[in-house]
Enzyme design. Sequence first.
Site, PDB file in Angstrom:
ATOM      1  N   ARG A 144     -17.872  46.519  39.084  1.00  0.00           N
ATOM      2  CA  ARG A 144     -18.641  45.425  38.465  1.00  0.00           C
ATOM      3  C   ARG A 144     -19.282  45.935  37.178  1.00  0.00           C
ATOM      4  O   ARG A 144     -19.466  47.135  36.994  1.00  0.00           O
ATOM      5  CB  ARG A 144     -19.777  44.966  39.398  1.00  0.00           C
ATOM      6  CG  ARG A 144     -19.342  44.317  40.673  1.00  0.00           C
ATOM      7  CD  ARG A 144     -19.389  42.791  40.560  1.00  0.00           C
ATOM      8  NE  ARG A 144     -19.164  42.153  41.856  1.00  0.00           N
ATOM      9  CZ  ARG A 144     -17.982  42.031  42.451  1.00  0.00           C
ATOM     10  NH1 ARG A 144     -16.912  42.520  41.874  1.00  0.00           N
ATOM     11  NH2 ARG A 144     -17.856  41.438  43.617  1.00  0.00           N
ATOM     12  N   ARG A 179     -32.696  48.471  27.028  1.00  0.00           N
ATOM     13  CA  ARG A 179     -32.546  47.423  28.045  1.00  0.00           C
ATOM     14  C   ARG A 179     -33.902  46.806  28.411  1.00  0.00           C
ATOM     15  O   ARG A 179     -34.836  46.881  27.630  1.00  0.00           O
ATOM     16  CB  ARG A 179     -31.785  48.006  29.244  1.00  0.00           C
ATOM     17  CG  ARG A 179     -30.375  48.486  28.836  1.00  0.00           C
ATOM     18  CD  ARG A 179     -29.570  49.009  29.991  1.00  0.00           C
ATOM     19  NE  ARG A 179     -29.287  47.955  30.957  1.00  0.00           N
ATOM     20  CZ  ARG A 179     -28.775  48.175  32.169  1.00  0.00           C
ATOM     21  NH1 ARG A 179     -28.494  49.417  32.544  1.00  0.00           N
ATOM     22  NH2 ARG A 179     -28.555  47.170  32.993  1.00  0.00           N
ATOM     23  N   TYR A 215     -21.528  49.727  32.414  1.00  0.00           N
ATOM     24  CA  TYR A 215     -21.301  51.033  33.049  1.00  0.00           C
ATOM     25  C   TYR A 215     -19.871  51.568  32.885  1.00  0.00           C
ATOM     26  O   TYR A 215     -19.543  52.617  33.427  1.00  0.00           O
ATOM     27  CB  TYR A 215     -21.681  50.961  34.538  1.00  0.00           C
ATOM     28  CG  TYR A 215     -23.118  50.542  34.747  1.00  0.00           C
ATOM     29  CD1 TYR A 215     -24.163  51.333  34.267  1.00  0.00           C
ATOM     30  CD2 TYR A 215     -23.449  49.343  35.372  1.00  0.00           C
ATOM     31  CE1 TYR A 215     -25.485  50.947  34.429  1.00  0.00           C
ATOM     32  CE2 TYR A 215     -24.770  48.952  35.544  1.00  0.00           C
ATOM     33  CZ  TYR A 215     -25.780  49.755  35.064  1.00  0.00           C
ATOM     34  OH  TYR A 215     -27.085  49.380  35.213  1.00  0.00           O
ATOM     35  N   PRO A 238     -28.591  54.583  44.010  1.00  0.00           N
ATOM     36  CA  PRO A 238     -27.975  53.366  44.520  1.00  0.00           C
ATOM     37  C   PRO A 238     -27.016  52.673  43.560  1.00  0.00           C
ATOM     38  O   PRO A 238     -27.295  52.546  42.368  1.00  0.00           O
ATOM     39  CB  PRO A 238     -29.162  52.453  44.840  1.00  0.00           C
ATOM     40  CG  PRO A 238     -30.351  53.086  44.229  1.00  0.00           C
ATOM     41  CD  PRO A 238     -30.059  54.541  44.083  1.00  0.00           C
ATOM     42  N   ASN A 239     -25.908  52.251  44.126  1.00  0.00           N
ATOM     43  CA  ASN A 239     -24.873  51.435  43.462  1.00  0.00           C
ATOM     44  C   ASN A 239     -23.985  52.204  42.487  1.00  0.00           C
ATOM     45  O   ASN A 239     -23.044  51.640  41.948  1.00  0.00           O
ATOM     46  CB  ASN A 239     -25.491  50.206  42.756  1.00  0.00           C
ATOM     47  CG  ASN A 239     -26.168  49.286  43.732  1.00  0.00           C
ATOM     48  OD1 ASN A 239     -25.557  48.883  44.705  1.00  0.00           O
ATOM     49  ND2 ASN A 239     -27.431  48.987  43.509  1.00  0.00           N
ATOM     50  N   ASN A 265     -29.176  61.195  38.422  1.00  0.00           N
ATOM     51  CA  ASN A 265     -29.277  59.807  37.958  1.00  0.00           C
ATOM     52  C   ASN A 265     -29.819  59.018  39.144  1.00  0.00           C
ATOM     53  O   ASN A 265     -29.049  58.601  40.021  1.00  0.00           O
ATOM     54  CB  ASN A 265     -27.916  59.275  37.525  1.00  0.00           C
ATOM     55  CG  ASN A 265     -28.024  57.836  37.016  1.00  0.00           C
ATOM     56  OD1 ASN A 265     -29.072  57.209  37.141  1.00  0.00           O
ATOM     57  ND2 ASN A 265     -26.950  57.324  36.448  1.00  0.00           N
ATOM     58  N   HIS A 280     -28.626  59.025  32.441  1.00  0.00           N
ATOM     59  CA  HIS A 280     -28.346  57.595  32.634  1.00  0.00           C
ATOM     60  C   HIS A 280     -27.083  57.245  31.874  1.00  0.00           C
ATOM     61  O   HIS A 280     -26.919  57.653  30.714  1.00  0.00           O
ATOM     62  CB  HIS A 280     -29.523  56.730  32.163  1.00  0.00           C
ATOM     63  CG  HIS A 280     -30.724  56.950  33.003  1.00  0.00           C
ATOM     64  ND1 HIS A 280     -30.807  56.472  34.289  1.00  0.00           N
ATOM     65  CD2 HIS A 280     -31.844  57.656  32.772  1.00  0.00           C
ATOM     66  CE1 HIS A 280     -31.948  56.874  34.809  1.00  0.00           C
ATOM     67  NE2 HIS A 280     -32.592  57.599  33.913  1.00  0.00           N
ATOM     68  N   GLU A 337     -32.198  64.649  33.763  1.00  0.00           N
ATOM     69  CA  GLU A 337     -32.027  63.227  34.087  1.00  0.00           C
ATOM     70  C   GLU A 337     -30.896  62.649  33.234  1.00  0.00           C
ATOM     71  O   GLU A 337     -30.878  62.865  32.022  1.00  0.00           O
ATOM     72  CB  GLU A 337     -33.334  62.497  33.767  1.00  0.00           C
ATOM     73  CG  GLU A 337     -33.288  60.986  33.954  1.00  0.00           C
ATOM     74  CD  GLU A 337     -34.536  60.300  33.389  1.00  0.00           C
ATOM     75  OE1 GLU A 337     -35.163  60.840  32.446  1.00  0.00           O
ATOM     76  OE2 GLU A 337     -34.861  59.211  33.878  1.00  0.00           O
ATOM     77  N   ALA A 391     -31.596  52.802  40.069  1.00  0.00           N
ATOM     78  CA  ALA A 391     -32.770  51.906  40.091  1.00  0.00           C
ATOM     79  C   ALA A 391     -34.042  52.633  40.539  1.00  0.00           C
ATOM     80  O   ALA A 391     -35.156  52.265  40.115  1.00  0.00           O
ATOM     81  CB  ALA A 391     -32.492  50.724  41.006  1.00  0.00           C
TER      82      ALA A 391
HETATM   83  O1  CA2 Z   1     -27.719  53.632  33.192  1.00  0.00           O
HETATM   84  C1  CA2 Z   1     -27.863  54.167  34.296  1.00  0.00           C
HETATM   85  O2  CA2 Z   1     -27.235  55.162  34.653  1.00  0.00           O
HETATM   86  C2  CA2 Z   1     -28.808  53.548  35.318  1.00  0.00           C
HETATM   87  O3  CA2 Z   1     -29.439  54.607  36.018  1.00  0.00           O
HETATM   88  C3  CA2 Z   1     -27.949  52.732  36.258  1.00  0.00           C
HETATM   89  C4  CA2 Z   1     -28.741  51.947  37.305  1.00  0.00           C
HETATM   90  C5  CA2 Z   1     -29.869  51.153  36.646  1.00  0.00           C
HETATM   91  O4  CA2 Z   1     -30.675  50.562  37.628  1.00  0.00           O
HETATM   92  C6  CA2 Z   1     -30.735  52.028  35.744  1.00  0.00           C
HETATM   93  O5  CA2 Z   1     -31.711  51.228  35.134  1.00  0.00           O
HETATM   94  C7  CA2 Z   1     -29.887  52.698  34.678  1.00  0.00           C
HETATM   95  C8  CA2 Z   1     -27.835  50.974  38.042  1.00  0.00           C
HETATM   96  C9  CA2 Z   1     -26.638  51.596  38.649  1.00  0.00           C
HETATM   97  C10 CA2 Z   1     -25.790  50.472  39.148  1.00  0.00           C
HETATM   98  O6  CA2 Z   1     -24.464  50.810  38.947  1.00  0.00           O
HETATM   99  C11 CA2 Z   1     -23.565  49.799  39.026  1.00  0.00           C
HETATM  100  C12 CA2 Z   1     -22.266  50.163  38.823  1.00  0.00           C
HETATM  101  C13 CA2 Z   1     -21.298  49.202  38.868  1.00  0.00           C
HETATM  102  C14 CA2 Z   1     -21.624  47.875  39.123  1.00  0.00           C
HETATM  103  C15 CA2 Z   1     -22.931  47.513  39.306  1.00  0.00           C
HETATM  104  C16 CA2 Z   1     -23.913  48.495  39.265  1.00  0.00           C
END
Ligand code: CA2
Length: 147
Positions: free
Chosen positions: A17, A107, A22, A9-10, A74, A100, A98, A77
């Site tokens: 954002r 974090r 990221y 997701p996301n 990946n 990230h 995996e 969340a």
């Molecule tokens: O660091 C990573 O790749 C994560 O898997 C990213 C997830 C986060 O929940 C994990 O703890 C670590 C979040 C991805 C959200 O991606 C976004 C990208 C742009 C703007 C907002 C969120």
Amino acid sequence: MKALVINGPNINMLGIREPGIYGSESYETLVALCARAATEAGFDEVECFQSNHEGAIVDKIQEAMGVYDGIVINPAAYTHTSVAILDALKAVSIPAVEVHISAVEEREDFRQVSYARLACFATITGEGLEGYRHGLKLLAKHLRTDA
Ligand code: CA2
């Protein structure tokens, strides 16, 4: 050799954002990077799949059986919550890495648990989008060694 890259997701919001965490590259850039990196690593094919839905990710992992040799995942969340994704990875027994984008270990406490990690032979964190290139390289090496 065929690889499947799964993003949770996301991840499709990359570059829109939170560039401080990221980066400023888009999801389309990530897909292009994976295509190049997979070829460099020796894969004949790579598919990039992204979903915001846990069940869709579970379905994709199940459908990968007999189709893909390895998975880079990946779960975003869902990393920290999804026993269903862990069970799916275990059920198909496809070698998985995996990845990230961020250094999750630096974090919040709630990001310190990874269920998916229990079914992966390696974990890469904090390398930004380059982590996917690293993941595909490790996967190719693992598959060659295993073959
Ligand atoms: O660091 C990573 O790749 C994560 O898997 C990213 C997830 C986060 O929940 C994990 O703890 C670590 C979040 C991805 C959200 O991606 C976004 C990208 C742009 C703007 C907002 C969120």
